[in-house]
Design an enzyme around this catalytic site. Structure first.
Site, PDB file in Angstrom:
ATOM      1  CG  HIS A   1     -15.287 -61.149 -15.006  1.00 48.18           C
ATOM      2  ND1 HIS A   1     -15.358 -60.603 -16.355  1.00 48.18           N
ATOM      3  CD2 HIS A   1     -16.523 -60.962 -14.757  1.00 48.18           C
ATOM      4  CE1 HIS A   1     -16.430 -60.386 -16.697  1.00 48.18           C
ATOM      5  NE2 HIS A   1     -17.326 -60.592 -15.613  1.00 48.18           N
TER       6      HIS A   1
ATOM      7  CG  HIS B   1     -18.400 -57.546 -13.582  1.00 52.42           C
ATOM      8  ND1 HIS B   1     -18.801 -58.800 -13.483  1.00 52.42           N
ATOM      9  CD2 HIS B   1     -18.337 -57.000 -12.276  1.00 52.42           C
ATOM     10  CE1 HIS B   1     -19.894 -58.926 -12.419  1.00 52.42           C
ATOM     11  NE2 HIS B   1     -19.593 -57.876 -11.549  1.00 52.42           N
TER      12      HIS B   1
ATOM     13  CG  HIS C   1     -25.494 -62.135 -16.601  1.00 50.83           C
ATOM     14  ND1 HIS C   1     -25.106 -62.143 -17.896  1.00 50.83           N
ATOM     15  CD2 HIS C   1     -24.350 -62.173 -15.752  1.00 50.83           C
ATOM     16  CE1 HIS C   1     -23.965 -62.084 -17.968  1.00 50.83           C
ATOM     17  NE2 HIS C   1     -23.413 -62.020 -16.827  1.00 50.83           N
TER      18      HIS C   1
ATOM     19  CG  HIS D   1     -23.044 -59.068 -11.528  1.00 52.65           C
ATOM     20  ND1 HIS D   1     -22.801 -57.727 -11.761  1.00 52.65           N
ATOM     21  CD2 HIS D   1     -22.958 -59.383 -13.113  1.00 52.65           C
ATOM     22  CE1 HIS D   1     -22.485 -57.334 -13.026  1.00 52.65           C
ATOM     23  NE2 HIS D   1     -22.644 -58.269 -13.882  1.00 52.65           N
TER      24      HIS D   1
ATOM     25  CD  GLU E   1     -20.195 -63.072 -17.367  1.00 50.11           C
ATOM     26  OE1 GLU E   1     -21.296 -63.413 -17.670  1.00 50.11           O
ATOM     27  OE2 GLU E   1     -19.372 -62.018 -16.758  1.00 50.11           O
TER      28      GLU E   1
ATOM     29  CG  ASP F   1     -20.566 -62.246 -13.558  1.00 52.26           C
ATOM     30  OD1 ASP F   1     -19.549 -61.562 -13.785  1.00 52.26           O
ATOM     31  OD2 ASP F   1     -21.738 -62.279 -14.585  1.00 52.26           O
TER      32      ASP F   1
HETATM   33 ZN    ZN Z   1     -19.449 -60.342 -15.376  1.00 50.35          ZN
END
Ligand code: ZN
Length: 208
Positions: free
Chosen positions: A39, A35, A158, A45, A170, A41
């Site tokens: 990056h 991260h 998230h 995660h 992100e 996700d």
């Molecule tokens: Zn992340």
């Protein structure tokens, strides 16, 4: 390079291994977290047993995206459905939505990880129900920065996005340079086996 300060996110280290004068070639060792910097996700995660970055479909990562703009957005602003609808009234033809807050103006400063603008729960649900498969932003997270592990409400948005198969991108940067609402997004993570995420090169292809 930006890395969230937490024991589970390593700091970036780059060291020279091969040297022209000695080994006759230059090579480096790179240490970074999944991260780090801009990056992506993967569901794994936050979702135990969720799909991983090597399983993330390129169909989600490459294609038409819509840019929603909140230029020079102030800290702590909560973004609601109505704020987005003013720019994007109809989600039916949109699979990828990128949010510009110009938060990357704080890249490298303490402010980057403090009081960033965040999504309301209703907005996240509206995007999911609208069939969006990728959400990107130039902040560290879609979540309210006040909702953290200490508050006992750790990263609810998230979890909601990732549980519903929405890929999160992100720490985007330089979104002010994209002058059109719609553009072609290319977001390519490293294909890390069983990875929960990956630093990524993300570009906008704009037809001028
Ligand atoms: Zn992340």
């Amino acid at each position: 390079m930006l890395t969230f300060i937490a024991p589970w996110h390593p700091m970036v280290e780059i060291s020279i291994m091969g040297r022209h004068g000695l080994e006759g070639r230059e090579t480096r060792k790179i240490v970074f977290g999944t991260h780090t910097g801009t990056h992506i996700d993967a569901p794994a995660h936050f979702v135990p047993g969720g799909s991983t970055i090597d399983e993330t479909s390129l169909d989600a990562l490459v294609g038409k995206a819509f840019l929603v703009r909140f230029p020079q957005c102030l800290p702590k602003r909560k973004i609601n459905i109505r704020d987005v609808k003013k720019q994007l009234p109809d989600l039916s033809k949109v699979k990828r939505v990128i949010f510009r807050f110009d938060w990357s103006r704080f890249w490298g400063q303490e402010q980057f990880y403090k009081d960033w603008p965040f999504f309301s729960l209703e907005l996240a649900s509206w995007l999911i129900e609208g069939g969006v498969t990728l959400v990107g932003m130039d902040t560290p997270s879609p979540d309210n920065p006040m909702d953290d592990r200490a508050s006992g409400n750790d990263s609810p948005l998230h979890k909601l996005f990732l549980k519903n198969g929405v890929t999160l991108v992100e720490y985007l940067a330089r979104l002010d340079e994209v002058k059109t609402d719609s553009f072609d997004l290319v977001a390519l993570p490293l294909k890390i086996k069983q990875g929960d995420g990956s630093p990524s090169r993300v570009i906008a292809l704009v037809n001028e």
